[in-house]
Scaffold this motif. Structure first.
Motif, PDB file in Angstrom:
ATOM      1  N   CYS A  23       0.827  -1.214   0.000  1.00 55.72           N
ATOM      2  CA  CYS A  23       0.000   0.000   0.000  1.00 55.72           C
ATOM      3  C   CYS A  23       0.855   1.255   0.000  1.00 55.72           C
ATOM      4  CB  CYS A  23      -0.919   0.019   1.218  1.00 55.72           C
ATOM      5  SG  CYS A  23      -2.124  -1.293   1.262  1.00 55.72           S
ATOM      6  N   CYS A  24       1.929   1.205   0.726  1.00 56.57           N
ATOM      7  CA  CYS A  24       2.825   2.360   0.793  1.00 56.57           C
ATOM      8  C   CYS A  24       3.498   2.600  -0.555  1.00 56.57           C
ATOM      9  CB  CYS A  24       3.863   2.142   1.886  1.00 56.57           C
ATOM     10  SG  CYS A  24       4.870   3.593   2.228  1.00 56.57           S
ATOM     11  N   LEU A  25       3.879   1.515  -1.213  1.00 51.34           N
ATOM     12  CA  LEU A  25       4.544   1.645  -2.511  1.00 51.34           C
ATOM     13  C   LEU A  25       3.640   2.294  -3.559  1.00 51.34           C
ATOM     14  CD1 LEU A  25       6.484  -1.736  -2.759  1.00 51.34           C
ATOM     15  CD2 LEU A  25       7.453   0.559  -2.460  1.00 51.34           C
ATOM     16  N   VAL A  26       2.349   2.034  -3.480  1.00 54.82           N
ATOM     17  CA  VAL A  26       1.416   2.617  -4.457  1.00 54.82           C
ATOM     18  C   VAL A  26       0.742   3.876  -3.916  1.00 54.82           C
ATOM     19  CG1 VAL A  26       1.008   0.443  -5.653  1.00 54.82           C
ATOM     20  CG2 VAL A  26      -0.512   1.113  -3.778  1.00 54.82           C
ATOM     21  N   ASP A  27       1.210   4.332  -2.752  1.00 50.67           N
ATOM     22  CA  ASP A  27       0.733   5.579  -2.157  1.00 50.67           C
ATOM     23  C   ASP A  27      -0.762   5.546  -1.833  1.00 50.67           C
ATOM     24  OD1 ASP A  27       2.010   7.766  -1.198  1.00 50.67           O
ATOM     25  OD2 ASP A  27       1.790   8.980  -3.014  1.00 50.67           O
ATOM     26  N   ASP A  28      -1.262   4.418  -1.355  1.00 51.49           N
ATOM     27  CA  ASP A  28      -2.674   4.273  -1.015  1.00 51.49           C
ATOM     28  C   ASP A  28      -2.847   4.427   0.491  1.00 51.49           C
ATOM     29  OD1 ASP A  28      -5.310   3.580  -0.629  1.00 51.49           O
ATOM     30  OD2 ASP A  28      -5.218   1.747  -1.832  1.00 51.49           O
ATOM     31  N   LEU A  29      -2.955   5.666   0.956  1.00 51.44           N
ATOM     32  CA  LEU A  29      -3.040   5.934   2.384  1.00 51.44           C
ATOM     33  C   LEU A  29      -4.359   5.470   2.991  1.00 51.44           C
ATOM     34  CD1 LEU A  29      -1.283   9.406   2.747  1.00 51.44           C
ATOM     35  CD2 LEU A  29      -0.351   7.117   3.052  1.00 51.44           C
TER      36      LEU A  29
END
Length: 127
Positions: free
Chosen positions: A50-56
């Motif tokens: 999730c962090c890698l795809v910037d999905d906060l």
């Protein structure tokens, strides 16, 4: 509790875990800890993705879920970090979110080591 069993209650509170399950047997304690470790590893991989795809939004959801898992497994420090991560992601604070995910991944081997130590050395309190 056997005083020879060394563990850090700020990382994993074995006494709280035993109280939650109302059972100090080796089987229950080991099952709870190993089940926690397996479930937490899955959540940690999801956090990284999730962090890698910037999905906060998803980071917040997974952090909330990890926090609950920690509460039911007495993983004190990881639970605190997960709560902080949930809040940082909800506040859209990417820098703090990234820092917390890094801190969680740095802390995970410490928890794993403690779980392995307990599983190897724990003796039933009532034995």
């Amino acid at each position: 509790m056997d005083n020879k069993l060394l563990y850090d209650a700020e990382i994993l509170n074995l006494e709280t875990l035993i109280e939650m399950y109302d059972d100090s047997s080796v089987e229950i304690v080991n099952c709870a800890l190993l089940g926690f470790a397996q479930a937490a590893e899955i959540k940690l991989m999801k956090l990284e993705t999730c962090c890698l795809v910037d999905d906060l939004v998803e980071v917040s959801r997974v952090a909330h879920s990890l926090s609950g898992l920690c509460r039911f497994s007495a993983a004190v420090k990881l639970g605190r970090l997960s709560d902080e991560l949930n809040l940082a992601a909800k506040n859209n604070d990417k820098l703090h979110t990234t820092r917390l995910i890094s801190e969680i991944h740095t802390h995970w081997p410490v928890i794993e080591k403690q779980i392995k130590h307990i599983v190897k050395n724990y003796r039933d309190v009532d034995a």
